[in-house]
Design an enzyme around this catalytic site. Sequence first.
Site, PDB file in Angstrom:
ATOM      1  CG  ASP A  13      -1.717   1.168   1.484  1.00 49.98           C
ATOM      2  OD1 ASP A  13      -1.572   2.161   0.734  1.00 49.98           O
ATOM      3  OD2 ASP A  13      -2.532   1.140   2.423  1.00 49.98           O
ATOM      4  CB  ILE A  14       1.503   3.851  -2.575  1.00 49.05           C
ATOM      5  CG1 ILE A  14       2.755   4.631  -2.998  1.00 49.05           C
ATOM      6  CG2 ILE A  14       0.255   4.733  -2.598  1.00 49.05           C
ATOM      7  CD1 ILE A  14       2.783   5.008  -4.466  1.00 49.05           C
ATOM      8  CG  ASN A  27     -10.111  12.844 -10.887  1.00 47.93           C
ATOM      9  OD1 ASN A  27     -10.257  14.055 -10.793  1.00 47.93           O
ATOM     10  ND2 ASN A  27     -10.536  12.003  -9.948  1.00 47.93           N
ATOM     11  CG  ASP A  37      -7.245  10.455  -6.212  1.00 46.77           C
ATOM     12  OD1 ASP A  37      -6.607  11.119  -5.381  1.00 46.77           O
ATOM     13  OD2 ASP A  37      -7.971  10.978  -7.092  1.00 46.77           O
ATOM     14  CB  VAL A 127     -10.852   3.668 -12.246  1.00 51.19           C
ATOM     15  CG1 VAL A 127     -12.014   4.370 -12.911  1.00 51.19           C
ATOM     16  CG2 VAL A 127     -11.227   3.273 -10.837  1.00 51.19           C
TER      17      VAL A 127
HETATM   18  N1  AR6 Z   1      -1.387   1.640  -2.974  1.00 59.76           N
HETATM   19  C1  AR6 Z   1      -0.841   1.340  -4.165  1.00 59.76           C
HETATM   20  N2  AR6 Z   1      -1.582   1.059  -5.253  1.00 59.76           N
HETATM   21  C2  AR6 Z   1      -2.925   1.069  -5.117  1.00 59.76           C
HETATM   22  C3  AR6 Z   1      -3.578   1.374  -3.902  1.00 59.76           C
HETATM   23  C4  AR6 Z   1      -2.743   1.661  -2.790  1.00 59.76           C
HETATM   24  N3  AR6 Z   1      -3.255   1.964  -1.589  1.00 59.76           N
HETATM   25  N4  AR6 Z   1      -4.919   1.284  -4.105  1.00 59.76           N
HETATM   26  C5  AR6 Z   1      -5.096   0.937  -5.398  1.00 59.76           C
HETATM   27  N5  AR6 Z   1      -3.902   0.800  -6.014  1.00 59.76           N
HETATM   28  P1  AR6 Z   1      -6.634   3.426  -9.744  1.00 59.76           P
HETATM   29  P2  AR6 Z   1      -6.277   4.796 -12.344  1.00 59.76           P
HETATM   30  C6  AR6 Z   1      -3.580   0.424  -7.410  1.00 59.76           C
HETATM   31  O1  AR6 Z   1      -7.987   2.971 -10.109  1.00 59.76           O
HETATM   32  O2  AR6 Z   1      -6.523   3.515 -13.067  1.00 59.76           O
HETATM   33  C7  AR6 Z   1      -9.421   7.291  -9.176  1.00 59.76           C
HETATM   34  O3  AR6 Z   1     -10.769   7.320  -8.826  1.00 59.76           O
HETATM   35  C8  AR6 Z   1      -4.616  -0.342  -8.199  1.00 59.76           C
HETATM   36  O4  AR6 Z   1      -4.532  -1.735  -7.892  1.00 59.76           O
HETATM   37  O5  AR6 Z   1      -6.385   3.921  -8.380  1.00 59.76           O
HETATM   38  O6  AR6 Z   1      -5.101   5.633 -12.748  1.00 59.76           O
HETATM   39  C9  AR6 Z   1      -8.888   8.647  -9.603  1.00 59.76           C
HETATM   40  O7  AR6 Z   1      -9.527   9.704  -8.913  1.00 59.76           O
HETATM   41  C10 AR6 Z   1      -4.151  -0.061  -9.625  1.00 59.76           C
HETATM   42  O8  AR6 Z   1      -3.161  -1.002 -10.023  1.00 59.76           O
HETATM   43  O9  AR6 Z   1      -6.123   4.605 -10.745  1.00 59.76           O
HETATM   44  C11 AR6 Z   1      -9.201   8.680 -11.061  1.00 59.76           C
HETATM   45  O10 AR6 Z   1     -10.523   9.101 -11.301  1.00 59.76           O
HETATM   46  C12 AR6 Z   1      -3.498   1.305  -9.538  1.00 59.76           C
HETATM   47  O11 AR6 Z   1      -3.403   1.618  -8.138  1.00 59.76           O
HETATM   48  C13 AR6 Z   1      -9.041   7.238 -11.491  1.00 59.76           C
HETATM   49  O12 AR6 Z   1      -9.273   6.463 -10.322  1.00 59.76           O
HETATM   50  C14 AR6 Z   1      -4.244   2.404 -10.231  1.00 59.76           C
HETATM   51  O13 AR6 Z   1      -5.641   2.224 -10.043  1.00 59.76           O
HETATM   52  C15 AR6 Z   1      -7.644   6.950 -11.966  1.00 59.76           C
HETATM   53  O14 AR6 Z   1      -7.599   5.632 -12.461  1.00 59.76           O
END
Ligand code: AR6
Length: 177
Positions: A13-14, A27, A37, A127
């Site tokens: 978890d980052i 976003n 995020d 997402v």
């Molecule tokens: N630590 C590290 N990585 C994570 C964590 C965490 N705590 N939680 C999720 N991930 P996403 P996107 C990973 O959907 O595709 C948001 O609503 C997850 O498994 O977070 O760039 C924003 O506001 C995945 O591999 O980001 C934007 O609207 C990665 O983070 C939209 O989502 C990215 O998944 C951005 O979409």
Amino acid sequence: MPIHSKIEIIQGDITTIGVDAIVNAANASLLGGGGVDGAIHRAGGPEILEACRKIVARQGPCTTGEAVITTAGNLPAKFVIHTVGPIWQGGQNGEPELLANCYRNALQLAVENDCKSIAFPNISTGVYGYPKDQAAAVAVAAVQAFLKKSTALERVAFICFDAENFSLMQRILQSTN
Ligand code: AR6
């Protein structure tokens, strides 16, 4: 120090990582959302959102590939660098270049703020639907290219939340070493 020894892949978890800067997959609104995020804003507290609001008031929404920097609030990191990844639209709409820009611009901003260490999530692979294998290749190539021309950063960590990204990233990094 050789480039390959500066890059590491961690599953986790980052929000728990104690580096100078962690990167947020945000976003355009910078007002928070789900995924990483949401986790960053929840764990970091309201100071981060307040800083994001000021940036948007000053410059408007973020464009895809752009990066901006804020406080990390209550997180162990010093800064959060927010970048906006491309939404996957099939790959013919400049997605690889836009995703590479996220990594390049975040790294550049980290250096400009005297950071020595930075941690990235797998931008756009949640997402935003970017195929994980293709995103991993873009991420590794962009970071390696940056580290070749700039020696300021000592550590770049990829924090993979899911097992699939973790093993893909390891495989791609090994194939380039
Ligand atoms: N630590 C590290 N990585 C994570 C964590 C965490 N705590 N939680 C999720 N991930 P996403 P996107 C990973 O959907 O595709 C948001 O609503 C997850 O498994 O977070 O760039 C924003 O506001 C995945 O591999 O980001 C934007 O609207 C990665 O983070 C939209 O989502 C990215 O998944 C951005 O979409």
